[in-house]
Design an enzyme around this catalytic site. Structure first.
Site, PDB file in Angstrom:
ATOM      1  N   GLY A 144       0.776  -1.241   0.000  1.00  0.00           N
ATOM      2  CA  GLY A 144       0.000   0.000   0.000  1.00  0.00           C
ATOM      3  C   GLY A 144       0.799   1.278   0.000  1.00  0.00           C
ATOM      4  O   GLY A 144       0.309   2.330   0.429  1.00  0.00           O
ATOM      5  N   ASN A 199       1.572   3.078  -2.576  1.00  0.00           N
ATOM      6  CA  ASN A 199       0.894   4.041  -3.464  1.00  0.00           C
ATOM      7  C   ASN A 199      -0.357   4.613  -2.805  1.00  0.00           C
ATOM      8  O   ASN A 199      -0.674   5.797  -2.978  1.00  0.00           O
ATOM      9  CB  ASN A 199       0.545   3.386  -4.804  1.00  0.00           C
ATOM     10  CG  ASN A 199       1.727   3.360  -5.746  1.00  0.00           C
ATOM     11  OD1 ASN A 199       2.112   4.401  -6.273  1.00  0.00           O
ATOM     12  ND2 ASN A 199       2.342   2.197  -5.915  1.00  0.00           N
ATOM     13  N   LEU A 232      -4.197  -7.206  -7.588  1.00  0.00           N
ATOM     14  CA  LEU A 232      -3.804  -8.308  -8.474  1.00  0.00           C
ATOM     15  C   LEU A 232      -4.985  -9.086  -9.053  1.00  0.00           C
ATOM     16  O   LEU A 232      -4.827  -9.801 -10.033  1.00  0.00           O
ATOM     17  CB  LEU A 232      -2.863  -9.264  -7.732  1.00  0.00           C
ATOM     18  CG  LEU A 232      -1.542  -8.603  -7.308  1.00  0.00           C
ATOM     19  CD1 LEU A 232      -0.686  -9.574  -6.490  1.00  0.00           C
ATOM     20  CD2 LEU A 232      -0.763  -8.121  -8.531  1.00  0.00           C
ATOM     21  N   ILE A 281     -10.683  -7.092 -12.230  1.00  0.00           N
ATOM     22  CA  ILE A 281     -11.943  -6.403 -11.930  1.00  0.00           C
ATOM     23  C   ILE A 281     -13.000  -6.942 -12.904  1.00  0.00           C
ATOM     24  O   ILE A 281     -12.749  -7.015 -14.110  1.00  0.00           O
ATOM     25  CB  ILE A 281     -11.786  -4.870 -12.139  1.00  0.00           C
ATOM     26  CG1 ILE A 281     -10.688  -4.310 -11.239  1.00  0.00           C
ATOM     27  CG2 ILE A 281     -13.095  -4.137 -11.937  1.00  0.00           C
ATOM     28  CD1 ILE A 281     -11.043  -4.224  -9.775  1.00  0.00           C
ATOM     29  N   HIS A 328       1.074   1.178 -13.225  1.00  0.00           N
ATOM     30  CA  HIS A 328       1.908   0.037 -13.630  1.00  0.00           C
ATOM     31  C   HIS A 328       3.379   0.448 -13.545  1.00  0.00           C
ATOM     32  O   HIS A 328       3.738   1.538 -14.003  1.00  0.00           O
ATOM     33  CB  HIS A 328       1.544  -0.389 -15.061  1.00  0.00           C
ATOM     34  CG  HIS A 328       2.280  -1.629 -15.480  1.00  0.00           C
ATOM     35  ND1 HIS A 328       1.946  -2.882 -15.015  1.00  0.00           N
ATOM     36  CD2 HIS A 328       3.368  -1.802 -16.269  1.00  0.00           C
ATOM     37  CE1 HIS A 328       2.785  -3.777 -15.522  1.00  0.00           C
ATOM     38  NE2 HIS A 328       3.656  -3.141 -16.283  1.00  0.00           N
ATOM     39  N   ASP A 387      -3.663  -4.049 -18.538  1.00  0.00           N
ATOM     40  CA  ASP A 387      -2.641  -3.072 -18.966  1.00  0.00           C
ATOM     41  C   ASP A 387      -2.792  -2.581 -20.401  1.00  0.00           C
ATOM     42  O   ASP A 387      -1.805  -2.241 -21.049  1.00  0.00           O
ATOM     43  CB  ASP A 387      -1.224  -3.669 -18.781  1.00  0.00           C
ATOM     44  CG  ASP A 387      -0.916  -3.975 -17.330  1.00  0.00           C
ATOM     45  OD1 ASP A 387      -1.463  -3.300 -16.437  1.00  0.00           O
ATOM     46  OD2 ASP A 387      -0.117  -4.896 -17.087  1.00  0.00           O
ATOM     47  N   GLU A 423       6.316   6.419  -9.117  1.00  0.00           N
ATOM     48  CA  GLU A 423       4.906   6.009  -8.976  1.00  0.00           C
ATOM     49  C   GLU A 423       4.210   6.905  -7.954  1.00  0.00           C
ATOM     50  O   GLU A 423       3.078   7.341  -8.151  1.00  0.00           O
ATOM     51  CB  GLU A 423       4.798   4.557  -8.511  1.00  0.00           C
ATOM     52  CG  GLU A 423       5.265   3.531  -9.519  1.00  0.00           C
ATOM     53  CD  GLU A 423       5.048   2.117  -9.019  1.00  0.00           C
ATOM     54  OE1 GLU A 423       3.969   1.826  -8.490  1.00  0.00           O
ATOM     55  OE2 GLU A 423       5.969   1.292  -9.157  1.00  0.00           O
TER      56      GLU A 423
HETATM   57  C1  GRF Z   1       3.372  -0.972  -7.498  1.00  0.00           C
HETATM   58  O1  GRF Z   1       4.636  -1.193  -8.043  1.00  0.00           O
HETATM   59  C2  GRF Z   1       2.363  -0.759  -8.588  1.00  0.00           C
HETATM   60  O2  GRF Z   1       2.882  -0.148  -9.717  1.00  0.00           O
HETATM   61  C3  GRF Z   1       1.960  -2.153  -8.932  1.00  0.00           C
HETATM   62  O3  GRF Z   1       1.952  -2.841  -7.711  1.00  0.00           O
HETATM   63  C4  GRF Z   1       2.839  -2.213  -6.806  1.00  0.00           C
HETATM   64  C5  GRF Z   1       2.070  -1.890  -5.577  1.00  0.00           C
HETATM   65  O4  GRF Z   1       2.877  -1.400  -4.549  1.00  0.00           O
HETATM   66  N1  GRF Z   1       0.719  -2.152  -9.686  1.00  0.00           N
HETATM   67  P1  GRF Z   1       2.229  -0.751  -3.272  1.00  0.00           P
HETATM   68  O5  GRF Z   1       1.289  -1.794  -2.661  1.00  0.00           O
HETATM   69  O6  GRF Z   1       1.498   0.486  -3.698  1.00  0.00           O
HETATM   70  O7  GRF Z   1       3.369  -0.438  -2.345  1.00  0.00           O
END
Ligand code: GRF
Length: 203
Positions: free
Chosen positions: A13, A15, A88, A91, A107, A148, A177
């Site tokens: 988490g 992000n 993962l 949806i 991504h 994607d 990101e």
């Molecule tokens: C990130 O690298 C994102 O790009 C990918 O999964 C990862 C998630 O990381 N889709 P986090 O859970 O946000 O730390």
């Protein structure tokens, strides 16, 4: 547009935390209506609990029930925008259709390279290194039915260094990101995203 976000996660988490921080710092004007995880052990759930964000764990395997519960949660929380941040599980197509243009993903590579089913986590970065790429980066893109494949909204590059491992490259990409995801969301909040077929223009 007043964003009422559902953030979907499967893991740590970071992000999601970047979105929370951007809101707290006044860089993103949005409200997180709910954090949805398909895994009860996802670290993101603790971050949400500490921040006082509502959480839902949707771990049921049965597709119809999964879709039905998702719909109920999104409706109940008045969600008008979905962010996939390390989620993962696929949806359901009906939900993608219902939120088309209002569902985005982050991504950790420059799409359309190094994306698609099975391309997640360190595998992405290892594939970038194995190919010999000189740059990698992060892509924020719309979500379509196939993994994607939706149009890119923002992309940002990082260099690939000679001595990189998948882990060091992942860490460098992760930093960008954390920038681009809140920035992209703010563009939606300001209604500055214009879509013409696959070309996304920032007004
Ligand atoms: C990130 O690298 C994102 O790009 C990918 O999964 C990862 C998630 O990381 N889709 P986090 O859970 O946000 O730390």
């Amino acid at each position: 547009m007043q964003l009422h976000l559902a953030v979907f996660v499967s893991g740590r988490g970071s992000n999601f935390l970047a979105i929370l921080d951007a809101i707290a710092n006044g860089k993103l004007s949005a409200k997180i209506a709910v954090l949805i995880s398909d895994r009860s052990e996802a670290g993101a759930l603790h971050i949400a609990q500490q921040a006082g964000v509502a959480t839902e764990v949707l771990a049921c395997r049965e597709e119809e029930k999964y879709e039905h519960t998702l719909r109920l949660v999104l409706q109940h929380r008045a969600v008008n925008f979905i962010v996939l941040a390390g989620y993962l599980r696929k949806i359901p197509a009906a939900i993608i259709r219902a939120y088309r243009g209002r569902i985005i993903n982050i991504h950790p590579a420059l799409l359309p390279s190094f994306g698609g089913k099975g391309m997640y986590g360190l595998r992405v970065h290892q594939a970038v290194l194995d190919y010999g790429c000189k740059v990698s980066g992060a892509t924020v893109h719309f979500v379509e039915e196939e993994y994607d494949t939706g149009a890119p909204i923002m992309q940002r590059c990082v260099p690939v260094r000679d001595n990189d491992t998948a882990e060091t490259l992942a860490a460098r990409v992760l930093q960008v990101e954390h920038q681009v995801l809140p920035e992209a969301l703010q563009l939606f909040a300001e209604e500055r995203v214009q879509v013409e077929e696959r070309r996304v223009r920032i007004l």
